[in-house]
Scaffold this motif. Structure first.
Motif, mmCIF file in Angstrom:
data_model
loop_
_atom_site.group_PDB
_atom_site.id
_atom_site.type_symbol
_atom_site.label_atom_id
_atom_site.label_comp_id
_atom_site.label_asym_id
_atom_site.label_seq_id
_atom_site.Cartn_x
_atom_site.Cartn_y
_atom_site.Cartn_z
ATOM 1 N N LYS A 1 -8.495 -0.756 2.639
ATOM 2 C CA LYS A 1 -7.701 0.270 3.332
ATOM 3 C C LYS A 1 -6.506 -0.332 4.046
ATOM 4 O O LYS A 1 -5.484 0.331 4.226
ATOM 5 N N GLU A 2 -6.633 -1.604 4.450
ATOM 6 C CA GLU A 2 -5.513 -2.266 5.135
ATOM 7 C C GLU A 2 -4.283 -2.351 4.240
ATOM 8 O O GLU A 2 -3.155 -2.334 4.723
ATOM 9 N N ASN B 1 -2.810 1.032 4.882
ATOM 10 C CA ASN B 1 -2.465 1.252 6.292
ATOM 11 C C ASN B 1 -1.214 0.514 6.728
ATOM 12 O O ASN B 1 -0.555 0.910 7.690
ATOM 13 N N THR B 2 -0.900 -0.566 6.052
ATOM 14 C CA THR B 2 0.289 -1.344 6.428
ATOM 15 C C THR B 2 1.575 -0.717 5.894
ATOM 16 O O THR B 2 2.665 -1.176 6.233
ATOM 17 N N GLU C 1 4.988 5.917 5.529
ATOM 18 C CA GLU C 1 4.586 7.199 4.937
ATOM 19 C C GLU C 1 5.184 7.363 3.543
ATOM 20 O O GLU C 1 4.542 7.884 2.632
ATOM 21 N N LYS D 1 3.198 5.211 1.226
ATOM 22 C CA LYS D 1 1.875 5.787 0.982
ATOM 23 C C LYS D 1 1.963 6.867 -0.099
ATOM 24 O O LYS D 1 1.099 6.964 -0.968
ATOM 25 N N ILE E 1 -5.858 8.671 4.169
ATOM 26 C CA ILE E 1 -4.720 7.824 4.548
ATOM 27 C C ILE E 1 -3.561 7.883 3.563
ATOM 28 O O ILE E 1 -2.513 7.302 3.817
#
Length: 389
Positions: free
Chosen positions: A83-84, A87-88, A91, A94, A128
């Motif tokens: 997930k990191e 997360n880094t 938007e 992502k 996420i």
């Protein structure tokens, strides 16, 4: 202290050296060696390797997707994504990552293993990364899915992913597949996703309840009541609508009385279990209908008693007057030597006692002057003693 500091410094240096060696091994290695490095990596190395590997896959997938080593590399990379890694990202990135997953899914249309890995990771990342577009895409995939024995595992993953990220259209598609000949052995997977989608598909769920198709309604209600994952508020709202519909269904489908009564009692059980007082008006309407059903012999003593007792939980404020009227009818029957059910009368008396409204005093007192069996008289005396003044 100095010795401790030195030990820590040596550990950090050792970790850094190991990390550097792992990165060199990855950069210089073949696809098979790169795959092995990914399996061995952890922590910050995983994020670095994930970034490098996903970039490599994006750049070469259209050319190498038929290569077995590249396929294994892709599968290993996707499953190992932490997930990191997401997360880094910004938007915008992502959203791009979600687009990459979708594009790879299309490229690997002949590799269920890669597609399953993507679907699994989408479920893990659903909170996420943006998934709306992916859900629309998966709806299209489901609409045209060719189910074969070799693709059953992929179908299960697709259904599971839609349960996590799908929309109301996903619900419609899955419901249309449920209990069909081709998909019947996959009913458990389909029903689990249908239940997961209830929160975003309440209009669709209610429309099934109001479809007038009793077999269809019964099948759907079984799906949602046997699954413990459905939120109580959604189940209760559906049950309330179903209770209202069963009143109408009895008049339109008299040949299905037994099934409709089962639906009534099961929906009533849901409402009492959840203490759904929002259904008070529906409960009063059902109570009036249940009186007629009981008189016609559609409901038996136990079932009608259950309806009466449910008033305590679902409509405690509004139930007193209807119950007083009903007890008045039974008192009149006894005065005129007409048979009444002892169990039902006791259910009415006990319910009035539990509600405790003092307006029931006169009707309860009148019971004690009539030729009821002793246990009815005793119940009336107990109820009188429990009234709130």
């Amino acid at each position: 202290m100095k010795r401790c500091f030195l030990c820590i410094s040596l550990i950090i240096l050792s970790v850094n050296l190991y990390s550097q060696e792992l990165q060199k091994k990855y950069l210089k290695g073949s696809l098979t060696e790169k795959t092995q490095v990914i399996k061995e990596a952890s922590g910050t190395d995983s994020v670095w390797l994930s970034d490098k590997s996903m970039t490599f896959i994006k750049e070469n997938a259209e050319l190498l997707y038929n290569d077995r080593d590249f396929e294994n590399f892709t599968i290993t990379t996707i499953y190992s994504l932490p997930k990191e890694y997401i997360n880094t990202k910004s938007e915008r990135d992502k959203k791009a990552a979600a687009g990459t997953f979708m594009n790879l899914y299309k490229i690997y249309d002949n590799s269920p293993n890669v597609q399953i890995a993507i679907l699994t990771k989408i479920e893990q990342f659903r909170e996420i990364i943006p998934t709306d577009e992916f859900a629309v895409f998966l709806n299209e995939e489901l609409s045209s899915f060719n189910l074969t024995n070799s693709r059953k595992t992929l179908f299960k993953s697709l259904v599971s992913a839609l349960g996590s990220i799908g929309n109301n259209h996903s619900f419609k598609l899955l419901y249309n597949l449920y209990d069909t000949d081709s998909y019947r052995e996959l009913n458990d997977e389909i029903s689990a996703s249908l239940v997961e989608l209830i929160p975003v598909s309440m209009d669709e769920a209610i429309s099934i309840v109001k479809s007038k198709d009793i077999n269809k309604i019964n099948s759907f209600f079984k799906i949602i009541t046997k699954n413990n994952n459905i939120q109580q508020k959604f189940l209760s709202e559906i049950a309330e609508n179903l209770l209202n519909e069963t009143i109408l269904l009895l008049s339109s489908s008299p040949d299905k009385k037994e099934l409709i009564v089962n639906l009534q009692m099961n929906s009533l059980s849901v409402l009492t279990s959840s203490k759904w007082t929002r259904a008070s008006n529906s409960m009063l309407n059902f109570f009036a209908a249940a009186k007629n059903e009981y008189k016609q012999g559609i409901l038996n003593d136990d079932q009608f008693s259950t309806v009466i007792e449910a008033l305590i939980i679902i409509a405690p404020l509004e139930a007193v007057n209807p119950l007083i009227d009903l007890l008045g009818e039974y008192n009149n029957d006894v005065e005129n030597n007409r048979k009444v059910s002892t169990n039902v009368v006791i259910a009415v008396i006990n319910t009035l006692g539990a509600l405790g409204d003092k307006t029931a005093f006169d009707i309860l007192l009148s019971v004690t002057y009539l030729s009821y069996p002793e246990k009815v008289l005793s119940a009336a005396q107990t109820a009188l003693a429990g009234l709130k003044w």
